[in-house]
Enzyme design. Sequence first.
Site, PDB file in Angstrom:
ATOM      1  N   TYR A   1       9.220   5.360   7.983  1.00 27.02           N
ATOM      2  CA  TYR A   1       9.335   4.846   6.632  1.00 27.02           C
ATOM      3  C   TYR A   1      10.494   5.388   6.070  1.00 27.02           C
ATOM      4  CZ  TYR A   1       4.241   3.534   6.820  1.00 27.02           C
ATOM      5  OH  TYR A   1       3.014   3.107   7.258  1.00 27.02           O
TER       6      TYR A   1
ATOM      7  N   HIS B   1       1.976   4.540  15.801  1.00 32.04           N
ATOM      8  CA  HIS B   1       2.186   3.530  14.891  1.00 32.04           C
ATOM      9  C   HIS B   1       1.930   2.162  15.484  1.00 32.04           C
ATOM     10  CE1 HIS B   1       4.580   2.885  11.196  1.00 32.04           C
ATOM     11  NE2 HIS B   1       3.671   2.212  11.036  1.00 32.04           N
TER      12      HIS B   1
ATOM     13  N   SER C   1      -2.964  -1.582   2.971  1.00 23.44           N
ATOM     14  CA  SER C   1      -2.875  -3.009   2.206  1.00 23.44           C
ATOM     15  C   SER C   1      -4.149  -3.710   1.759  1.00 23.44           C
ATOM     16  CB  SER C   1      -1.884  -3.972   2.976  1.00 23.44           C
ATOM     17  OG  SER C   1      -0.763  -3.644   3.329  1.00 23.44           O
ATOM     18  N   PRO C   2      -5.120  -2.598   1.309  1.00 22.66           N
ATOM     19  CA  PRO C   2      -6.335  -3.017   0.972  1.00 22.66           C
ATOM     20  C   PRO C   2      -6.559  -3.913  -0.205  1.00 22.66           C
ATOM     21  CG  PRO C   2      -6.219  -0.699   0.496  1.00 22.66           C
ATOM     22  CD  PRO C   2      -5.060  -1.073   1.135  1.00 22.66           C
ATOM     23  N   LEU C   3      -5.172  -3.930  -1.116  1.00 27.76           N
ATOM     24  CA  LEU C   3      -5.042  -4.810  -1.973  1.00 27.76           C
ATOM     25  C   LEU C   3      -4.018  -6.120  -1.987  1.00 27.76           C
ATOM     26  CD1 LEU C   3      -4.637  -2.050  -4.786  1.00 27.76           C
ATOM     27  CD2 LEU C   3      -6.703  -3.547  -4.427  1.00 27.76           C
TER      28      LEU C   3
ATOM     29  N   ARG D   1      -1.137  -6.407  -0.406  1.00 31.22           N
ATOM     30  CA  ARG D   1      -0.069  -6.147  -0.771  1.00 31.22           C
ATOM     31  C   ARG D   1       0.327  -6.645  -2.158  1.00 31.22           C
ATOM     32  NH1 ARG D   1       2.375  -5.204   4.351  1.00 31.22           N
ATOM     33  NH2 ARG D   1       1.361  -6.035   6.002  1.00 31.22           N
TER      34      ARG D   1
ATOM     35  N   GLY E   1      -3.711  -8.933  -9.231  1.00 29.76           N
ATOM     36  CA  GLY E   1      -3.618  -9.951 -10.282  1.00 29.76           C
ATOM     37  C   GLY E   1      -2.345  -9.859 -11.134  1.00 29.76           C
TER      38      GLY E   1
END
Length: 326
Positions: free
Chosen positions: A56, A122, A201-203, A205, A210
């Site tokens: 990263y 990774h 990325s549980p949302l 991305r 919203g």
Amino acid sequence: MTPRHLGTTGLVSSALGLGCMGFSQAYGPADDAESTAVIHDALDLGITMIDSAMSYGGGHNERLVGRALAGRRDDIVLATKFGIVRDAGGVRLDGRPDHVRGYCEASLERLGVDTIDLYYLHRVDPEVPVAETVGAMAELVAAGKVRHLGLAEVNPDQLERAAAVHPIAAVQFEWSLSWREPEDDVVPAARRLGVGLVPYSPLGRGLLTGALPPGPFPAGDFRGEDPRFADENLTRNLALVRALAELAGRHRVTAGQLALAWLLAQGPDVVPIPGTRSRGRIAENAAAAGVHLSGDDLAALEAVAPRQAWQGDRRSFAAHGTTRTR
């Protein structure tokens, strides 16, 4: 925050973690001071799993995380990864056993710690059998440099081959209300092998919050290449998010909190690691750990946002984008 156990090796984490990739890449420019404040807020809110990687920002992320965690080492479960290499030649995969120790020692130096709590491969190097890479990782455990081992974005066969060499505490992969394919293969395989589940990325991305930025994604934001955020796909997906937000309102929570609560409800072996660069959002995410959904709630959620309704195939993007950016 209620603790959760990952795998059978004794690794305990908060129910939610913090994914740190966005502090260094993929979503456009970030401010180090604000990123540090987000990490501090996460710890103060009871989040203990802090997730980084050597790739990263080409090492920037580990150095940032290390500075932010100075003096608070005992408060955290520190996770990082190796195997995606960024250098002058571009981005490549490297899981060669004779390189593993060097990658680990470089991460330890950047993080400013003596031991990594959870060390992930990774990505599997297609030129190296996963069992050979994990064998070298196991030597790090024996040497006291690493406490627990993990794998990211593996298939069930790779996970099984790795677990035959050394206990695997966690497998990390993309999983959310809007991307559920892992439920068909990786999730059941991990549970059969006693491996904990760490969804990144549980949302979706940012989709499931919203609160996507208006207009096209800026330069440096890799969602501009993701088919789930393209044209008609995005229009249809946002309609699902609006339905999700309406249901969330009945529970007096946000759409993002409902999406995280759904993932937490999939089992006590699940520790999602949402990332954010907003201090307000980290508090919102942490509060999702206190949202408890009944069977009727889960059925209602499935009715308004069923798996098959989400548009855009992540796999076509992941074939190049995930390796390049995550």
